[in-house]
Design an enzyme around this catalytic site. Structure first.
Site, PDB file in Angstrom:
ATOM      1  N   LYS A  61       0.841  -1.197   0.000  1.00  0.00           N
ATOM      2  CA  LYS A  61       0.000   0.000   0.000  1.00  0.00           C
ATOM      3  C   LYS A  61       0.879   1.252   0.000  1.00  0.00           C
ATOM      4  CE  LYS A  61      -3.965   1.822   2.665  1.00  0.00           C
ATOM      5  NZ  LYS A  61      -4.821   1.555   3.842  1.00  0.00           N
ATOM      6  N   SER A 136      -9.616   1.559   3.125  1.00  0.00           N
ATOM      7  CA  SER A 136      -8.802   2.404   2.260  1.00  0.00           C
ATOM      8  C   SER A 136      -7.781   1.622   1.440  1.00  0.00           C
ATOM      9  CB  SER A 136      -8.060   3.432   3.116  1.00  0.00           C
ATOM     10  OG  SER A 136      -7.191   2.769   4.047  1.00  0.00           O
ATOM     11  N   SER A 160      -9.819  -1.246   7.167  1.00  0.00           N
ATOM     12  CA  SER A 160      -9.348  -0.970   5.809  1.00  0.00           C
ATOM     13  C   SER A 160      -8.661  -2.128   5.108  1.00  0.00           C
ATOM     14  CB  SER A 160      -8.401   0.245   5.824  1.00  0.00           C
ATOM     15  OG  SER A 160      -9.117   1.418   6.079  1.00  0.00           O
TER      16      SER A 160
END
Length: 461
Positions: A61, A136, A160
């Site tokens: 990420k 996210s 997330s």
């Protein structure tokens, strides 16, 4: 290893080019360096080792620091920023032979539940491109679901990893707070943030977590606890395991299709020897208001460092104050701005005791609910991961409605317990995840339940 590392990495980039690039692509990968990735793969092939993840491609990420790819947190304010150091989790995966092939798209500074809040555009759900992938960590989830990689790193503050795993039909794991080092993870809310893993299967996720888990002297919040062999937890037998079904996670308003899939999963647990018991976590309904006080408060403090002085975007202006204001106004998107303002408000004089202090007190009650249930003889809890399958882009324009997507996941972050999402079926072709939660540092039992559920869905004895 039947396939060389170089071939595996080439396959990842070929798949990336096929599904991710261009105006119709998924937009799940932001930054890559194919030449560097192939060099790393060749180095793995040269030693022909028996490393746990030798030659396995992975993505990280975009809020996890890397030294040769940008780390922008999905924000204009960090456009072009390359970290001078590497996150511990990235180092541990590379030391185990895994090869980093890209940085994944995300909601800006991990603030979002749909991946619609990235400065670089939204990520599309590989299952249905009219739907969000979740957030996210939507880019990491989509990269696994699309077959670019089998494992990916994400981060969790209120769900997330688990929520996008559910929406994309893959496995997503949030470990116990302190189980995995946060060194190199750009902070959102420090008492809630954790690095998590995605896997195409439970086995993939188990091996990846086993590699990155463990004490790190560079992270004072990482725990000095033994790391179990999670991949060895695979078993069809759940005899002696007690699984709690929290009534607060199965309200009458829950989608009937999700209720049915969860009931089927619980039947699978029973068929493999587990006892299923109704339990209560009475403070669950307070999780969302508590989370959306604590998380923005910590974010307003953590994000104060992005001021245009030391790194990232800088908008020149007449004076220092004006430069701060101009830089942060142009650099931050609307969702990040909203949460900074909310967090600053609840920490301000006259409101701290009424909001932030009270939220921390209620957080203690939420954690106590989990502790009391586990002390009563329950080994695992099982719930829906999300209240619905993936929704269409733009369907939740009201911020509060969006925040309610975290209703089944935020409690685990507030209590610090491990939790994971495992696919349990589909509704109208859209994936649905079931959530397993365990007591602190008992990821081993959590994986045992996940392996059994995965085997049951595959029709294995």
């Amino acid at each position: 290893m039947s396939t060389s590392a170089v071939d595996a990495v080439r396959d990842a980039f070929e798949r990336m080019a096929e599904v991710d690039a261009g105006p119709t692509g998924l937009n799940c990968i932001l930054w890559t360096d194919e030449g560097r990735a192939l060099e790393d793969a060749a180095a793995v092939d040269a030693i022909r080792s028996s490393l746990a993840l030798a030659g396995v491609p992975f993505v990280a990420k975009d809020n996890i620091a890397t030294t040769h790819l940008q780390t922008t947190c999905g924000s204009r304010i960090l456009a072009g920023y390359v970290s001078p150091y590497e996150a511990t989790v990235v180092t541990r995966l590379r030391d185990a032979g895994a090869v980093l092939v890209g940085k994944s798209n995300m909601d800006e500074f991990a603030m979002g539940s749909s991946n619609e809040h990235s400065a670089w555009g939204p990520v599309l759900n590989p299952v249905d491109r009219t739907r969000v992938p979740g957030g996210s960590s939507g880019g990491s989830a989509a990269s696994v679901a699309a077959g670019i990689v089998r494992i990916a790193l994400g981060s969790e503050t209120g769900g997330s990893v688990r929520q996008p795993a559910s929406y994309c039909g893959i496995v997503g794991v949030k470990p116990t707070y302190g189980r995995v080092s946060r060194f190199g993870l750009v902070a959102f809310a420090s008492s809630l943030d954790q690095v998590g893993v995605f896997g195409a299967t439970v086995q993939d996720a188990a091996v990846a977590l086993e590699v990155i888990a463990g004490r790190d002297v560079r992270d004072a919040t990482s725990a000095d606890c033994p790391v179990d062999r999670y991949a060895a937890a695979a078993t069809a037998d759940l005899k002696g395991v007690v699984i709690g079904k929290p009534r607060e996670y199965f309200p009458s308003s829950l989608d009937p299709g999700i209720t049915k899939l969860c009931d089927d999963a619980l039947d699978s647990f029973r068929a493999r020897g587990a006892e299923v018991r109704d339990v209560s976590l009475p403070h669950t309904d307070l999780a969302i208001p508590v989370y959306y006080i604590i998380a923005p408060a910590e974010a307003s403090s953590n994000l104060a460092r992005f001021d245009g002085v030391r790194y990232g975007l800088r908008v020149e202006a007449k004076g220092l104050r004006e430069m701060y204001e101009s830089t942060r106004t142009r650099g931050f998107g609307p969702e990040v701005t909203r949460r900074i303002l909310l967090g600053t408000y609840v920490l301000s004089a006259g409101y701290y005791d009424a909001y932030y202090k009270k939220a921390q007190e209620v957080r203690t009650l939420i954690a106590r609910d989990f502790r009391e249930v586990f002390e009563s003889g329950v080994h695992l809890l099982f719930t829906p991961t999300t209240p619905s399958p993936a929704f269409e882009f733009g369907a939740k324009s009201d911020p509060y409605e969006m925040y309610l997507n975290d209703i089944f996941t935020a409690t685990a972050n507030l209590a610090g317990v491990p939790a994971m999402s495992v696919p349990i079926g589909n509704i109208d072709g859209l994936p649905v995840g079931g959530q397993l939660l365990a007591r602190h540092f008992d990821e081993q039992t959590m994986f045992r339940g996940a392996f059994a559920l995965e085997a049951a869905r595959a029709g294995k004895p």
